[in-house]
Design a protein around this motif. Structure first.
Motif, PDB file in Angstrom:
ATOM      1  N   GLU A   1      97.772-100.331  77.171  1.00  0.00           N
ATOM      2  CA  GLU A   1      97.588-100.213  78.626  1.00  0.00           C
ATOM      3  C   GLU A   1      97.527 -98.749  79.052  1.00  0.00           C
ATOM      4  OE1 GLU A   1      96.880-101.919  81.364  1.00  0.00           O
ATOM      5  OE2 GLU A   1      96.464-103.578  80.035  1.00  0.00           O
ATOM      6  N   GLN A   2      98.454 -97.948  78.493  1.00  0.00           N
ATOM      7  CA  GLN A   2      98.469 -96.515  78.828  1.00  0.00           C
ATOM      8  C   GLN A   2      97.142 -95.876  78.430  1.00  0.00           C
ATOM      9  OE1 GLN A   2     100.855 -95.443  80.824  1.00  0.00           O
ATOM     10  NE2 GLN A   2     102.218 -94.271  79.547  1.00  0.00           N
TER      11      GLN A   2
ATOM     12  N   LYS B   1      94.229 -97.305  77.942  1.00  0.00           N
ATOM     13  CA  LYS B   1      93.105 -97.824  78.721  1.00  0.00           C
ATOM     14  C   LYS B   1      93.043 -97.132  80.090  1.00  0.00           C
ATOM     15  CE  LYS B   1      91.173-102.390  79.718  1.00  0.00           C
ATOM     16  NZ  LYS B   1      91.191-102.593  81.148  1.00  0.00           N
ATOM     17  N   THR B   2      94.201 -97.062  80.736  1.00  0.00           N
ATOM     18  CA  THR B   2      94.227 -96.411  82.050  1.00  0.00           C
ATOM     19  C   THR B   2      93.846 -94.942  81.925  1.00  0.00           C
ATOM     20  OG1 THR B   2      95.880 -97.943  82.882  1.00  0.00           O
ATOM     21  CG2 THR B   2      95.701 -95.838  84.028  1.00  0.00           C
ATOM     22  N   ASN B   3      94.365 -94.283  80.893  1.00  0.00           N
ATOM     23  CA  ASN B   3      94.033 -92.867  80.697  1.00  0.00           C
ATOM     24  C   ASN B   3      92.532 -92.672  80.499  1.00  0.00           C
ATOM     25  OD1 ASN B   3      96.202 -90.901  80.751  1.00  0.00           O
ATOM     26  ND2 ASN B   3      97.162 -92.107  79.141  1.00  0.00           N
TER      27      ASN B   3
ATOM     28  N   GLU C   1      89.998 -94.737  81.300  1.00  0.00           N
ATOM     29  CA  GLU C   1      89.230 -95.073  82.511  1.00  0.00           C
ATOM     30  C   GLU C   1      89.363 -93.957  83.551  1.00  0.00           C
ATOM     31  OE1 GLU C   1      89.931 -98.959  84.117  1.00  0.00           O
ATOM     32  OE2 GLU C   1      89.616 -99.941  82.191  1.00  0.00           O
TER      33      GLU C   1
ATOM     34  N   ASN D   1      98.260 -90.703  73.384  1.00  0.00           N
ATOM     35  CA  ASN D   1      99.319 -90.832  72.388  1.00  0.00           C
ATOM     36  C   ASN D   1      99.133 -92.121  71.604  1.00  0.00           C
ATOM     37  OD1 ASN D   1     100.931 -89.484  75.016  1.00  0.00           O
ATOM     38  ND2 ASN D   1     101.150 -88.488  73.032  1.00  0.00           N
ATOM     39  N   GLY D   2      99.351 -92.038  70.331  1.00  0.00           N
ATOM     40  CA  GLY D   2      99.186 -93.238  69.519  1.00  0.00           C
ATOM     41  C   GLY D   2      99.542 -92.947  68.085  1.00  0.00           C
TER      42      GLY D   2
ATOM     43  N   PHE E   1      94.808 -84.660  84.783  1.00  0.00           N
ATOM     44  CA  PHE E   1      95.894 -85.596  85.063  1.00  0.00           C
ATOM     45  C   PHE E   1      96.664 -85.858  83.778  1.00  0.00           C
ATOM     46  CE2 PHE E   1      94.484 -89.422  82.902  1.00  0.00           C
ATOM     47  CZ  PHE E   1      93.141 -89.157  82.709  1.00  0.00           C
TER      48      PHE E   1
ATOM     49  N   ARG F   1      94.752-104.334  88.089  1.00  0.00           N
ATOM     50  CA  ARG F   1      93.506-104.150  88.855  1.00  0.00           C
ATOM     51  C   ARG F   1      92.376-105.072  88.412  1.00  0.00           C
ATOM     52  NH1 ARG F   1      94.411 -99.943  85.548  1.00  0.00           N
ATOM     53  NH2 ARG F   1      92.814 -99.253  84.091  1.00  0.00           N
TER      54      ARG F   1
END
Lengths: 273, 413
Positions: free
Chosen positions: B396-397, B399-401, B403, B384-385, A131, A78
């Motif tokens: 990436e996971q 960051k998306t989580n 945001e 998770n980390g 979510f 994105r």
């Protein structure tokens, strides 16, 4: 208030979903009708793929880029399509927006994508309650099925048909994709029927997803894996007490949501005429 | 012109760097010339007793965090795995032992040290976890050094007198063997002084963290993880008291007076539960700042507040302070604690870090986020980390989580 009252008629709104596996574009008119859409393999150049996919959708809609009033990008890529739009939303929000447009009720969205799964809960007003994305492991995603198809030497598109032919089911016990592949090889060695194994793979996908979260309201299943393997939805219906629905274009709900956000933004900024 | 979202740096960092450098310089010199005995101590071990007996105190957990923050840990861990320490156990332990085996340490670049100072004794308190015992035991064998320990109570609801009494006795029982190693008798005046200084440090550290209740917050969790260095390594000394009293706290109070935000344009206020992801501190600080969201308070940084320390009752106070610690409490007590924090810091959302190798400090695994969401109506996100092993972190996971979580908070407004 109708968007047309803001002078948005004949304007198009683009939603561009650059997923890890596939890029999807949806074009809407001011009345939220889908005029065109396109899907391409994402590949390694997110920008170029999005560019071409947008052209595909514009071609299908019979219009050109000048008609695009606003665009929103979503998905893993994105932030890589600034030449089209700098407005980005996560795929979580876009799937929620797209699904609520199609099914305006409290729901749990199960999105099964190429490399991740999502469970998104909405209340009756469409507000997100919570979510969850799959953890680091890709078990239960499209990547799992791709790996298994490779091991079974089957084209991906044959999986759905084979699962429907199954007389029985071979259940897999492992979380891990690599260990599952070992299990599958063991079952092949034992002479188990390939359709039964494929049905077992589908069951594994659904189990991985259902253990992510509880379900509320109706269940809406989306994503490319669902689009190409609708038997998954039939199997889920047998396993879930809640009503299970799927949109006409399960792979496009993220792009649809992004296009709806683009329309929302334009509606808020367009001066009255 | 685009709005500058870069968090302003705390000027006190330079002074903190100076006193931490002094601390390590003193340890290194003592290790080389033998002028002072060196004790290794767990982060919430009986440091005050060790100081009162004249030991210089070194904290391997701090070294573990340094290995994480410098992103060296992931390259060190495999060496410990290869000698039988599983990739699933504490990655402070595996990074630290791996660092020793590889003869590479962030102390070299930061302070010119060849390695951590050799211990004359190792003293643990299992209140952090059982892993610290195994960790220290490995070094005790390696250096042929004595190993002493305090064994904590766990799953504690209300603190009971028998628990405090037991821990106090365990600490008192350390005195004789430690005196033998130190070569001197314990002077209770020295212990009272160390406990008094530790209490002062703790009170000041609490005052520092409490500034985050101000809107906008003058401090972030990420600042806290850096500026807690003196509270962990130098508690019981005047240097730590001076740092918080004369440098950091006045700077934060000045920010509050002028409404200077640690995250410019602060829109949302978050609470962090669990370990930091040390190798991503800067990235996370920027990621949240870009979203104009301040992770401003945490269980982690607040775990070095020891208000029960009492110079008039040094053993009893230490025992109580090291027993009322969040990490050894029952889920009910932990939930009550987090609820108080969410209320005090006026929090909009909670982030739980599920650290793969730190089950003892990952509080999201038994339904706590769901129970607290129901009780408070404040939404939460679990990411998770891991604290140190970046092979277990999906940027990436995450960051998306994050945001998507902020988008959810926006929708809720």
């Amino acid at each position: 208030m109708e968007a047309a009252e803001h002078g948005l008629a004949d304007r198009r709104f683009a939603g561009i979903d650059i997923g890890a596996s596939r890029t999807k574009v949806v074009l809407l008119d001011d009345r939220k009708q889908m005029l065109g859409n396109a899907v391409r393999k994402t590949g390694t150049d997110f920008g170029e793929t999005a560019d071409r996919c947008l052209d595909d959708a514009l071609g299908a809609a019979g219009c050109d880029r000048r008609s695009i009033k606003a665009a929103v990008a979503t998905g893993y890529g994105r932030k890589n399509v600034a030449f089209i739009t700098e407005t980005a939303k996560t795929e979580i929000s876009c799937h929620a927006r797209g699904c609520y447009q199609l099914f305006p009720e409290a729901m749990t969205i199960i999105d099964i994508g190429g490399q991740d799964n999502k469970i998104i809960k909405l209340d009756a007003a469409g507000r997100r309650i919570s979510f969850k994305m799959n953890r680091k492991c890709a078990a239960g995603t499209g990547a799992f099925l791709e790996e298994m198809a490779l091991r079974l030497d089957l084209p991906l598109e044959r999986l759905d048909g084979l699962a429907r032919e199954a007389a029985g089911i071979v259940e897999l016990g492992s979380f891990c994709t690599v260990f599952s592949a070992t299990e599958v090889l063991g079952h092949i060695r034992q002479g188990r029927a390939v359709p039964d194994i494929v049905k077992g793979l589908f069951l594994s996908v659904i189990k991985r997803v259902l253990e992510m979260d509880s379900l509320v309201g109706s269940v809406v299943m989306t994503g490319g894996v669902v689009a190409h393997n609708p038997f998954l939805v039939d199997m889920a219906r047998e396993m879930i007490d809640n009503p299970v629905r799927t949109p006409e274009h399960p792979q496009l709900t993220g792009a649809l949501g992004a296009a709806l956000f683009a329309l929302d933004a334009a509606s808020h900024t367009e001066p009255d005429t | 012109m685009a709005e500058d979202k870069t968090p302003p740096r705390l000027k006190s960092a330079a002074e903190m760097g100076r006193i931490m450098a002094e601390y390590f310089k003193e340890l290194d010199a003592a290790a080389k010339d033998g002028s002072r005995k060196i004790a290794w101590c767990t982060s919430v071990g009986p440091a005050e007793l060790l100081q009162a007996l004249g030991f210089l105190v070194y904290y391997p957990e701090n070294h573990g965090a340094m290995l994480g923050a410098t992103r060296m840990a992931t390259d060190m861990i495999p060496a410990a795995n290869a000698i039988g320490y599983s990739p699933d156990i504490c990655s402070y332990l595996t990074a630290d032992i791996g660092s020793y085996l590889n003869k590479k340490t962030p102390l070299t670049k930061a302070f010119g040290m060849a390695g951590p100072p050799k211990p004359d004794v190792l003293v643990f308190n299992t209140n952090q976890c059982r892993d610290v015992q195994d960790w220290f035991a490995w070094y005790a064998r390696e250096f042929d050094a004595p190993l002493l320990g305090v064994y904590t109570h766990r799953n504690i609801g209300d603190i009971e007198p028998h628990q405090v009494g037991d821990i106090a006795r365990q600490i008192e029982n350390l005195v004789e063997p430690l005196e033998e190693i130190a070569g001197r008798k314990l002077d209770m005046a020295d212990l009272r002084r160390a406990v008094g200084l530790s209490r002062q440090c703790s009170d000041l550290w609490k005052a520092v963290l409490d500034t985050a209740a101000h809107k906008p917050s003058p401090i972030t969790f990420f600042d806290g993880t850096i500026h807690m260095g003196p509270a962990v390594c130098l508690r019981g000394t005047e240097a730590a008291v001076d740092y918080y009293q004369k440098a950091l706290l006045p700077e934060l109070e000045e920010r509050m007076a002028n409404d200077v935000a640690a995250v410019p344009g602060e829109r949302f206020r978050l609470y962090w539960d669990g370990m930091p992801i040390w190798g991503r501190l800067r990235d996370h600080s920027k990621m949240f700042a870009d979203l104009r969201t301040n992770v401003l308070s945490s269980t982690y940084c607040n775990s070095w507040i020891f208000t029960a320390l009492d110079p008039d009752d040094p053993f009893g106070g230490m025992a109580k302070a090291y027993t009322e610690l969040f990490i050894v409490r029952s889920d009910a007590a932990k939930e009550a604690y987090i609820q108080r924090m969410l209320d005090f810091f006026k929090v909009d959302g909670v982030i739980y870090h599920d650290a793969k190798t730190c089950p003892n400090n990952s509080n999201c695994r038994y339904g706590m986020p769901q129970r607290l969401e129901t009780a408070t109506g404040i939404p939460s996100l679990t990411i998770n980390g891991d604290l140190n092993d970046l092979r277990l972190v999906s940027d990436e996971q995450n960051k998306t989580n994050v945001e998507a979580f902020v988008e959810q908070l926006e929708e809720g407004r």
